[in-house]
Design an enzyme around this catalytic site. Structure first.
Site, PDB file in Angstrom:
ATOM      1  N   LYS A 292       0.851  -1.188   0.000  1.00  0.00           N
ATOM      2  CA  LYS A 292       0.000   0.000   0.000  1.00  0.00           C
ATOM      3  C   LYS A 292       0.885   1.237   0.000  1.00  0.00           C
ATOM      4  CE  LYS A 292      -4.142   1.722   2.371  1.00  0.00           C
ATOM      5  NZ  LYS A 292      -5.062   1.479   3.495  1.00  0.00           N
ATOM      6  N   GLU A 385     -19.687  -6.184   9.998  1.00  0.00           N
ATOM      7  CA  GLU A 385     -20.644  -5.443  10.814  1.00  0.00           C
ATOM      8  C   GLU A 385     -21.705  -6.337  11.440  1.00  0.00           C
ATOM      9  OE1 GLU A 385     -18.979  -2.742   7.610  1.00  0.00           O
ATOM     10  OE2 GLU A 385     -19.884  -4.746   7.627  1.00  0.00           O
ATOM     11  N   ARG A 413     -25.614  -2.470   7.402  1.00  0.00           N
ATOM     12  CA  ARG A 413     -25.230  -3.843   7.091  1.00  0.00           C
ATOM     13  C   ARG A 413     -25.493  -4.792   8.258  1.00  0.00           C
ATOM     14  NH1 ARG A 413     -19.638  -4.046   3.869  1.00  0.00           N
ATOM     15  NH2 ARG A 413     -20.868  -4.995   2.237  1.00  0.00           N
TER      16      ARG A 413
END
Length: 645
Positions: A292, A385, A413
């Site tokens: 990243k 979630e 969610r």
């Protein structure tokens, strides 16, 4: 050709002749390896420049520069479908697909969206924002292509963080079951699955994706299928061989042909492997390892800090305009998430039953201090979630006091779990709902526009909305001490600058605060503004301008019944203000109460419209929705004119 490295972001547009010649990714398919490598360097340089101008997601895009180039080189886009997960990593994709010069306006009002969006480009095959949807969507596209006898290819690109969600594995399981023709590319940049990137692993990956091996593999199946037990033995032998150097077994058991891991910054290896896999049938899985922030040294060193950046300010030279010193506020403004983070630590110190839960939002929800001071009571469940909510329910069953820190848009969610696992059982779970209302540049997938509506209909649910930082702390204490499901919704960003007390005293649930009463000597109709949460700021300004009553309602559920009925009796017009959709929102609760009490009253509901609000700064969006002070005042004056007419 070695990758070009950068150590700073410049406001000067880089020289990018190859990139500038690409208005359609078809141009990449005619490039040789050396040109592709040069293009990747130019793409990385342009990404550094454009995000420096606009601000936005940063590190993830730098990490997939080579992958983006390779995908558009190998696949016949847009006929072949690329489905990007989340969208943080899709900036290079946007640059390569005709939106290069518009990138400096990304996430700005009227500019490009922060995430892939079908209405924006034919190359954005699926609109995203929340994670872990790519494999399901790509599978649907692959099955549709099969039903239409179309040989177009479908590829989902998902990050290792997004792979932690159950939805991703549900899709993987289904794809293997239906033997779909699709490719899943796992962009692994956190070393959460495997660190086996080296000469042997890269060699094996190339071998496993080579045409001779794949042909031999398929022909062997045909031969061995006639020998009892031989095919099963061969399959186990292959899996064990792969398992020595790669995490293949899991994905093979799900029905995928696993290849990898390979270096996701090795363009030649990527193009060779993708070219081979594109020609294969059935579910294919390519595991690549990336860094990243790759190529920008500060981002490589601080991957979390450089996940996204704000735009660069203009240099302050001798000719720059001198800024006037801002007037000091009554108290230092605090971010609401910081108010929550400090409250959580203070409450944890006073109650050993408190448990903190977050679905991969430690930094955003400000649980950093809590995670360090109370590591044994801190649970980051990753992007899951639904699990976060039911985990809290299980803790509550055993007498603990869980606090779930979650963004409004992500609570959607876990809605079934909130109803079925928490509310139906009346369990003592506190929800700290961050990013309620309009969040700004991330747009409709991230606005917290509907939480009042979907929470208000849940029986026995308490919902509170603070007008300032001090109320936020007191409401969190009130919700925590309420014996049942309770939520505090607060906006992104800073409060108005109200000093936050150190104590943990709760405010009274269901009691409003009248902040201003209507002028007594006015001849016109009396107006009462019933404001919820963040709308108390503009309500105060409008009430002063119109000589109206201003009531900070504080509690959405339960409402302050007496305050509402008194306001209806003493005023000619009630105006409800909320940063939530009007449909089913707090204003609707006011009207329902009046109807239940058989009280006739003129009520004007002001809130978010029955449409998805686009991206822009919160101030721009509030203005567009008529929820800034001038918009609110104009709406009230229009309604008063109708009443008088």
């Amino acid at each position: 050709m070695p990758m070009k490295l950068f150590d700073e972001i410049s406001r000067e547009r880089p020289v990018t002749p190859l990139l500038d010649a690409i208005d359609h990714p078809a141009a990449l398919r005619a490039m040789n390896d050396a040109q592709l490598a040069e293009l990747a360097d130019e793409l990385r340089a342009y990404l550094l420049y454009s995000v420096g101008v606009s601000g936005g997601h940063f590190g993830a895009g730098l990490g997939v520069v080579e992958l983006s180039v390779a995908l558009h080189h190998v696949f016949d886009t847009p006929r072949d479908r690329l489905v990007w997960d989340v969208g943080h990593q899709a900036y290079p994709h946007k640059i390569l697909t005709g939106r290069r010069e518009a990138m400096t306006g990304i996430r700005q009002h009227g500019g490009l969206a922060a995430f892939p969006r079908r209405a924006e480009s034919e190359f954005d095959t699926f609109g995203v924002g929340h994670s872990s949807t790519s494999i399901s969507a790509a599978l649907g596209m692959a099955l549709a292509a099969r039903a239409q006898n179309d040989d177009r290819k479908v590829c989902a690109i998902i990050g290792d963080g997004a792979l932690t969600a159950g939805m991703a594995f549900e899709a993987l399981t289904h794809a293997g079951h239906v033997d779909a023709n699709m490719l899943v590319v796992l962009n692994d940049n956190e070393m959460s699955i495997s660190e086996n990137v080296g000469g042997l692993a890269t060699y094996l990956a190339r071998m496993l994706s080579s045409k001779p091996y794949l042909k031999m593999r398929e022909e062997s199946k045909k031969v061995l299928s006639h020998l009892p037990g031989a095919l099963k033995f061969a399959k186990r032998t292959e899996e064990h061989m792969k398992g020595f150097v790669s995490p293949a077994t899991l994905f093979e058991e799900l029905g995928f042909n696993y290849v990898g891991p390979i270096d996701g910054h090795d363009l030649e290896a990527l193009t060779d492997t993708l070219s081979a896999l594109r020609e294969q049938s059935g579910p294919q899985f390519l595991h690549i390892k990336t860094v990243k922030g790759k190529g920008f040294l500060p981002a490589e060193a601080d991957q979390i800090g450089y996940h996204a950046i704000t735009k660069l300010e203009k240099p302050q030279g001798a000719k720059a305009e001198a800024k006037k010193p801002a007037a000091a506020p009554a108290a230092p403004k605090q971010k609401y998430c910081n108010v929550f983070g400090n409250w959580l630590c203070d409450m944890a110190a006073s109650d050993k039953r408190l448990m903190g839960i977050t679905p991969a939002m430690r930094e955003g929800s400000d649980l950093i201090r809590f995670s360090k001071e109370y590591p044994e009571r801190y649970f980051d469940v990753a992007i899951a979630e639904q699990h976060a909510v039911t985990l809290a329910a299980g803790m509550a069953c055993e007498g603990m006091k869980p606090v779930v820190a979650i963004y409004s848009t992500f609570l959607q969610r876990g809605y079934d779990q909130l109803i079925h696992d928490v509310a139906v059982q009346g369990l003592d779970v506190t929800f700290a709902i961050d990013r309620a209302g309009l969040v700004g540049e991330d747009g409709p997938t991230h606005h917290g526009s509907m939480d009042i509506s979907f929470l208000r209909c849940v029986p026995n649910m308490v919902i509170l909305a603070p007008a300032d930082e001090a109320e936020c702390r007191a409401m969190l204490s009130a919700a925590y001490r309420f014996e049942g499901p309770a939520a505090v919704r607060y906006p992104r960003g800073t409060g108005p600058g109200v000093a936050v007390p150190e104590h943990l005293e709760p405010l009274t649930i269901g009691r409003a605060d009248t902040r201003r009463r209507a002028d007594g000597d006015g001849d016109g109709p009396k107006v009462a503004l019933l404001a919820f949460g963040s709308m108390n700021g503009p309500a105060e300004e409008v009430a002063e301008a119109l000589g109206a009553t201003h009531i900070n309602m504080r509690s959405i559920k339960p409402l302050d019944r007496d305050a509402v009925l008194t306001a209806a009796a003493e005023h000619d017009l009630l105006v409800t203000l909320e940063e939530n959709v009007v449909a089913g929102g707090a204003g609707s609760a006011i009207s329902e109460l009046l109807h239940l009490e058989n009280v006739a009253a003129n009520v004007l509901h002001l809130g978010l419209p029955d449409s998805f609000v686009e991206h822009g700064t919160p101030d721009e969006l509030l203005r567009d929705c008529g929820l800034d002070a001038p918009g609110i005042q104009a709406a009230i004056e229009k309604r008063l004119a109708q009443l008088n007419g």
